[in-house]
Design an enzyme around this catalytic site. Structure first.
Site, PDB file in Angstrom:
ATOM      1  N   SER A  75       0.838  -1.195   0.000  1.00 14.46           N
ATOM      2  CA  SER A  75       0.000   0.000   0.000  1.00 14.46           C
ATOM      3  C   SER A  75       0.881   1.256   0.000  1.00 14.46           C
ATOM      4  O   SER A  75       1.607   1.494  -0.966  1.00 14.46           O
ATOM      5  CB  SER A  75      -0.956  -0.044   1.199  1.00 14.46           C
ATOM      6  OG  SER A  75      -1.984   0.883   1.067  1.00 14.46           O
ATOM      7  N   ASP A  97      -9.653  -6.369  -3.344  1.00 12.66           N
ATOM      8  CA  ASP A  97      -9.108  -5.211  -2.628  1.00 12.66           C
ATOM      9  C   ASP A  97     -10.129  -4.071  -2.652  1.00 12.66           C
ATOM     10  O   ASP A  97     -10.497  -3.581  -3.716  1.00 12.66           O
ATOM     11  CB  ASP A  97      -7.790  -4.774  -3.276  1.00 12.66           C
ATOM     12  CG  ASP A  97      -7.000  -3.802  -2.414  1.00 12.66           C
ATOM     13  OD1 ASP A  97      -7.624  -2.982  -1.707  1.00 12.66           O
ATOM     14  OD2 ASP A  97      -5.758  -3.842  -2.463  1.00 12.66           O
ATOM     15  N   GLY A 123      -8.052  -9.574  -0.060  1.00 11.22           N
ATOM     16  CA  GLY A 123      -8.261  -8.148   0.045  1.00 11.22           C
ATOM     17  C   GLY A 123      -6.974  -7.359  -0.132  1.00 11.22           C
ATOM     18  O   GLY A 123      -6.193  -7.609  -1.046  1.00 11.22           O
ATOM     19  N   HIS A 124      -6.743  -6.430   0.806  1.00  9.48           N
ATOM     20  CA  HIS A 124      -5.648  -5.462   0.683  1.00  9.48           C
ATOM     21  C   HIS A 124      -4.359  -5.929   1.352  1.00  9.48           C
ATOM     22  O   HIS A 124      -3.366  -5.228   1.324  1.00  9.48           O
ATOM     23  CB  HIS A 124      -6.109  -4.138   1.308  1.00  9.48           C
ATOM     24  CG  HIS A 124      -5.222  -2.969   1.030  1.00  9.48           C
ATOM     25  ND1 HIS A 124      -4.867  -2.575  -0.246  1.00  9.48           N
ATOM     26  CD2 HIS A 124      -4.619  -2.085   1.875  1.00  9.48           C
ATOM     27  CE1 HIS A 124      -4.098  -1.510  -0.179  1.00  9.48           C
ATOM     28  NE2 HIS A 124      -3.918  -1.192   1.094  1.00  9.48           N
ATOM     29  N   TRP A 125      -4.366  -7.124   1.929  1.00  8.48           N
ATOM     30  CA  TRP A 125      -3.245  -7.567   2.776  1.00  8.48           C
ATOM     31  C   TRP A 125      -2.736  -8.913   2.299  1.00  8.48           C
ATOM     32  O   TRP A 125      -2.699  -9.881   3.051  1.00  8.48           O
ATOM     33  CB  TRP A 125      -3.734  -7.652   4.221  1.00  8.48           C
ATOM     34  CG  TRP A 125      -2.815  -7.026   5.214  1.00  8.48           C
ATOM     35  CD1 TRP A 125      -1.730  -6.249   4.978  1.00  8.48           C
ATOM     36  CD2 TRP A 125      -2.929  -7.124   6.643  1.00  8.48           C
ATOM     37  NE1 TRP A 125      -1.153  -5.850   6.158  1.00  8.48           N
ATOM     38  CE2 TRP A 125      -1.876  -6.369   7.187  1.00  8.48           C
ATOM     39  CE3 TRP A 125      -3.820  -7.772   7.495  1.00  8.48           C
ATOM     40  CZ2 TRP A 125      -1.688  -6.251   8.561  1.00  8.48           C
ATOM     41  CZ3 TRP A 125      -3.634  -7.647   8.864  1.00  8.48           C
ATOM     42  CH2 TRP A 125      -2.577  -6.890   9.394  1.00  8.48           C
TER      43      TRP A 125
END
EC number: 3.7.1.14
Length: 289
Positions: free
Chosen positions: A116, A241, A268-270
């Protein structure tokens, strides 16, 4: 428990260094793991309570076991590093801090893993210091700019900013629920650790809100300059995500001449946490071939 895992704790690897890089004069915290010839630097994301160790604790041991030194930097304004109000580009600030850290501890060329905000910062560092980058691994970040498919700011970013403004356990759980694909993997222990880290540094939370008020666009859009990033790059994204949409990953591989993309389903985002084993194998293969 292996000897390696016994020595690879946050406390055992915790270090501080004073950096002076241009007008920056900051104390940075970092974790220093292993003693390999090649070094992998890990840069965390911008969530409240984030740190290098919190972001990457599932990924350090396999790299150290494979013979790499691993350095996890807490970016200025996060965890145990000094507080700061950022009125310009957060990506460039972190890139300058990383240069100061590498200079201070005597490292020249490194591989960088960025999640990120850490991905944005890794690209900024590569643009400013191309000769000091070996390979890049970018997850859920790397360039700013709007999504072609999802209204901006995204659902996740709205929740993140709301958590900075009102740091409560309920708001933390709301954000974390969209942070990963399967929220059943999130434990009360993880929530509490993140909350404790957040609340231990209220100055970081307040400074992030101040920074947004001064400059709402903290992360530079490097889209027009991606062609200058010639280091081999592995771009990893979660199909699901809800913070940084998947088409941002497509922008990276369209722009960077030596980039390849892997998309994790049900992620997702991780990615480095949600699919840690697959992620670790993929990163090691990319670094060694």
């Amino acid at each position: 428990m292996s000897t390696t895992s016994q020595t690879l704790t946050e406390a055992a690897t915790s270090k501080f260094v004073r950096i002076k890089e241009g007008d920056l004069d900051l104390q940075l915290h970092y974790n220093d793991c292993g003693s390999g010839v090649e070094t992998v630097v890990m840069l965390h994301g911008s969530g409240p309570g984030a740190s290098g160790w919190a972001n990457f604790n599932r990924n350090v041991e396999p790299l150290v076991a494979a013979g790499y030194r691993v350095v996890l930097m807490d970016c200025p304004g996060w965890s145990k590093s000094d507080p700061i109000v950022c009125s310009g580009s957060r990506s460039e600030l972190n890139a300058r801090a990383l240069k100061g850290l590498l200079d201070a501890i005597g490292l020249d060329k490194v591989h960088i893993i960025g999640n990120s905000m850490g991905g944005h910062s890794a690209v900024a560092f590569a643009l400013a210091n191309p000769s000091r980058v070996g390979k890049l691994i970018l997850m859920g970040g790397g360039t700013g700019g709007p999504s072609q498919f999802v209204p901006m700011p995204t659902e996740g970013i709205k929740l993140l900013q709301g958590l900075y403004r009102e740091p409560t356990i309920d708001n933390l759980k709301k954000m974390m629920a969209v942070f990963v694909f399967d929220s059943s993997s999130l434990t009360e222990e993880l929530y509490q650790a993140r909350l404790d880290n957040m609340m231990s540094r209220r100055d970081h939370l307040e400074n992030f809100v101040k920074s947004l008020a001064i400059n709402p666009k903290q992360f530079t859009d490097y889209g027009p300059r991606l062609g200058e990033v010639t280091a081999p790059a592995l771009v990893i994204w979660g199909r699901d995500d809800r913070f940084v949409p998947m088409d941002a990953g497509l922008r990276l591989i369209w722009g960077m001449p030596n980039a390849e993309l892997h998309i994790f389903n049900r992620c997702g985002h991780w990615a480095q946490w949600e699919h840690a084993d697959k992620f670790n194998r993929m990163v090691l293969d990319f670094l060694t071939h």
